[in-house]
Design a protein around this motif. Sequence first.
Motif, PDB file in Angstrom:
ATOM      1  N   GLN A  17      -6.852  -3.539  -3.557  1.00 20.80           N
ATOM      2  CA  GLN A  17      -8.130  -3.535  -2.852  1.00 20.80           C
ATOM      3  C   GLN A  17      -8.849  -4.876  -3.007  1.00 20.80           C
ATOM      4  O   GLN A  17      -9.466  -5.376  -2.064  1.00 20.80           O
ATOM      5  CB  GLN A  17      -9.009  -2.405  -3.394  1.00 20.80           C
ATOM      6  CG  GLN A  17     -10.334  -2.241  -2.664  1.00 20.80           C
ATOM      7  CD  GLN A  17     -10.158  -1.759  -1.239  1.00 20.80           C
ATOM      8  OE1 GLN A  17      -9.267  -0.959  -0.956  1.00 20.80           O
ATOM      9  NE2 GLN A  17     -10.989  -2.250  -0.333  1.00 20.80           N
ATOM     10  N   GLU A  18      -8.753  -5.464  -4.207  1.00 22.58           N
ATOM     11  CA  GLU A  18      -9.439  -6.724  -4.499  1.00 22.58           C
ATOM     12  C   GLU A  18      -8.627  -7.948  -4.093  1.00 22.58           C
ATOM     13  O   GLU A  18      -9.063  -9.080  -4.295  1.00 22.58           O
ATOM     14  CB  GLU A  18      -9.754  -6.787  -5.997  1.00 22.58           C
ATOM     15  CG  GLU A  18     -10.730  -5.704  -6.453  1.00 22.58           C
ATOM     16  CD  GLU A  18     -10.752  -5.526  -7.965  1.00 22.58           C
ATOM     17  OE1 GLU A  18     -10.080  -6.325  -8.682  1.00 22.58           O
ATOM     18  OE2 GLU A  18     -11.426  -4.586  -8.437  1.00 22.58           O
ATOM     19  N   ASN A  19      -7.427  -7.709  -3.546  1.00 25.21           N
ATOM     20  CA  ASN A  19      -6.548  -8.798  -3.104  1.00 25.21           C
ATOM     21  C   ASN A  19      -6.266  -9.781  -4.229  1.00 25.21           C
ATOM     22  O   ASN A  19      -6.248 -11.000  -4.042  1.00 25.21           O
ATOM     23  CB  ASN A  19      -7.154  -9.523  -1.902  1.00 25.21           C
ATOM     24  CG  ASN A  19      -6.132 -10.370  -1.162  1.00 25.21           C
ATOM     25  OD1 ASN A  19      -4.934 -10.053  -1.152  1.00 25.21           O
ATOM     26  ND2 ASN A  19      -6.583 -11.439  -0.545  1.00 25.21           N
ATOM     27  N   GLY A  49       0.816  -1.212   0.000  1.00 25.04           N
ATOM     28  CA  GLY A  49       0.000   0.000   0.000  1.00 25.04           C
ATOM     29  C   GLY A  49       0.846   1.256   0.000  1.00 25.04           C
ATOM     30  O   GLY A  49       0.502   2.252  -0.650  1.00 25.04           O
ATOM     31  N   GLY A  50       1.959   1.211   0.740  1.00 32.14           N
ATOM     32  CA  GLY A  50       2.851   2.372   0.782  1.00 32.14           C
ATOM     33  C   GLY A  50       3.386   2.730  -0.589  1.00 32.14           C
ATOM     34  O   GLY A  50       3.592   3.912  -0.900  1.00 32.14           O
ATOM     35  N   ARG A  51       3.619   1.718  -1.426  1.00 33.13           N
ATOM     36  CA  ARG A  51       4.120   1.978  -2.778  1.00 33.13           C
ATOM     37  C   ARG A  51       3.070   2.682  -3.629  1.00 33.13           C
ATOM     38  O   ARG A  51       3.399   3.580  -4.416  1.00 33.13           O
ATOM     39  CB  ARG A  51       4.570   0.658  -3.415  1.00 33.13           C
ATOM     40  CG  ARG A  51       5.870   0.169  -2.809  1.00 33.13           C
ATOM     41  CD  ARG A  51       6.163  -1.300  -3.043  1.00 33.13           C
ATOM     42  NE  ARG A  51       7.363  -1.664  -2.281  1.00 33.13           N
ATOM     43  CZ  ARG A  51       7.718  -2.896  -1.951  1.00 33.13           C
ATOM     44  NH1 ARG A  51       6.963  -3.917  -2.331  1.00 33.13           N
ATOM     45  NH2 ARG A  51       8.813  -3.119  -1.257  1.00 33.13           N
ATOM     46  N   ILE A  52       1.808   2.295  -3.479  1.00 32.85           N
ATOM     47  CA  ILE A  52       0.736   3.007  -4.170  1.00 32.85           C
ATOM     48  C   ILE A  52       0.642   4.441  -3.654  1.00 32.85           C
ATOM     49  O   ILE A  52       0.486   5.397  -4.421  1.00 32.85           O
ATOM     50  CB  ILE A  52      -0.607   2.287  -3.957  1.00 32.85           C
ATOM     51  CG1 ILE A  52      -0.569   0.908  -4.601  1.00 32.85           C
ATOM     52  CG2 ILE A  52      -1.765   3.114  -4.516  1.00 32.85           C
ATOM     53  CD1 ILE A  52      -0.407   0.932  -6.094  1.00 32.85           C
ATOM     54  N   ALA A  98      -1.456  -8.396  -7.454  1.00 34.91           N
ATOM     55  CA  ALA A  98      -1.396  -7.108  -6.763  1.00 34.91           C
ATOM     56  C   ALA A  98       0.032  -6.694  -6.414  1.00 34.91           C
ATOM     57  O   ALA A  98       0.414  -5.532  -6.609  1.00 34.91           O
ATOM     58  CB  ALA A  98      -2.253  -7.143  -5.505  1.00 34.91           C
ATOM     59  N   VAL A  99       0.837  -7.611  -5.889  1.00 34.96           N
ATOM     60  CA  VAL A  99       2.198  -7.256  -5.478  1.00 34.96           C
ATOM     61  C   VAL A  99       3.008  -6.762  -6.672  1.00 34.96           C
ATOM     62  O   VAL A  99       3.686  -5.731  -6.605  1.00 34.96           O
ATOM     63  CB  VAL A  99       2.897  -8.451  -4.794  1.00 34.96           C
ATOM     64  CG1 VAL A  99       4.356  -8.118  -4.509  1.00 34.96           C
ATOM     65  CG2 VAL A  99       2.180  -8.810  -3.499  1.00 34.96           C
TER      66      VAL A  99
END
Length: 422
Positions: free
Chosen positions: A347-349, A281-284, A353-354
């Motif tokens: 958000q959708e896991n 999340g921090g990267r986003i 995502a990664v």
Amino acid sequence: MAAAGAASLSRISRLFSSFSCRKQRINVKIIPQRRGISSCIDPAHGLTDEQKEFQKVAFDFAAKEMAPHMAEWDHKEIFPVETMRRAAQLGFGGIYVQPDVGGSGLSRLDTSVIFEALSTGCVSTTAYISIHNMCAWVIDTFGNAEQRERFCPDLCSMEKFASYCLTEPGSGSDAASLLTSAHRSGDHYVLNGSKAFISGGGDTDVYVVMCRTGGKGAKGISCVVVERGTAGLSFGKKERKVGWNSQPTRAVIFEDCVVPVNNRLGEEGQGFSIAMKGLNGGRINIASCSLGAAHACVQLARDHMMVRKQFGETLSKNQFLQFKLAEMASQLVASRLMVREAARALQENRSDAVSLCSMAKLFATDQCFNVCNEALQMHGGYGYLKDYAVQQFVRDIRVHQILEGTNEVMRMIISRDLLTDL
């Protein structure tokens, strides 16, 4: 989720109305309004009506409460606590923290939209707010009921501020090799070691710390919350930095620092997993801050081209600079689309995502730095003067290619995913 989003929208809309009235009382210096946003780079494209409202709140706050003070905060190295608390009144202290503990309960895409808008007013301050949000989310997600109730409400209101403590003097990209130890003694851990380059260090109240409770490697790492004032907690000197000067950066030092076991988030050995999930999340978030800087710089470059004359004509008549501006706008929009897709995946896991978060961080921070740097070049000598905001955007986002995992590490993550047998 829809109900939580609607409730948050109602809350933010009400607070936005009160903010609009209050700005007259607090004597905010209003900067001249820039020219309208060109349709092709409009950051509202593709957003829902709710998201456009969040965005409007954030852009307004950035223009009225952040941009007029950005240069002063940078020059005097001011940590703008009261401004951030006003941002928290609008729901920006715990954007993707659950509402039952004071958060706004918004999505990762909503969060990206908000951080992009806020960063047009001050990248450095917004970047700290993004780190604070990441810490609040870690506690909300991995903490038990007592921990969530104890820490999250004050973090969401920004009555208390948080710092994320992973990097050490000897372990940056190789985070799994961290050495800060936490030996258990009864119902306490005794921490020894130090963390480096900690945003907010020394000025914040809650430290989310990754420490070694077991053997070597990732599986020996746990996550504990260390509170300001704890015996054995101290700080290094305030670092002198190229940018990000509105947030202090110090080493965080633990010398026989005694922390209750009930301050541990999750189980022993879960810390590295927690750290990596927080960093996705921090990267986003940090990529979104780069988007805001690039968006502001495209507008600054365009406005400069419209009024600056050379060889008898405005720069806007120069085809080379026209093409350069077009490239900058294209890099901005491509970056924005990539960041928003990664936010949806997180958000959708989703299984990708990664990698998508890594791609978005890599691409957006590289491209957006290039946009800001080109905008400075288009300003000529004026761009190098601190009277012009463009140079501060360049200085503030350069570090985005380094932190939350260097862009070289992003390439490793992406290539590893591509080369792994399915």
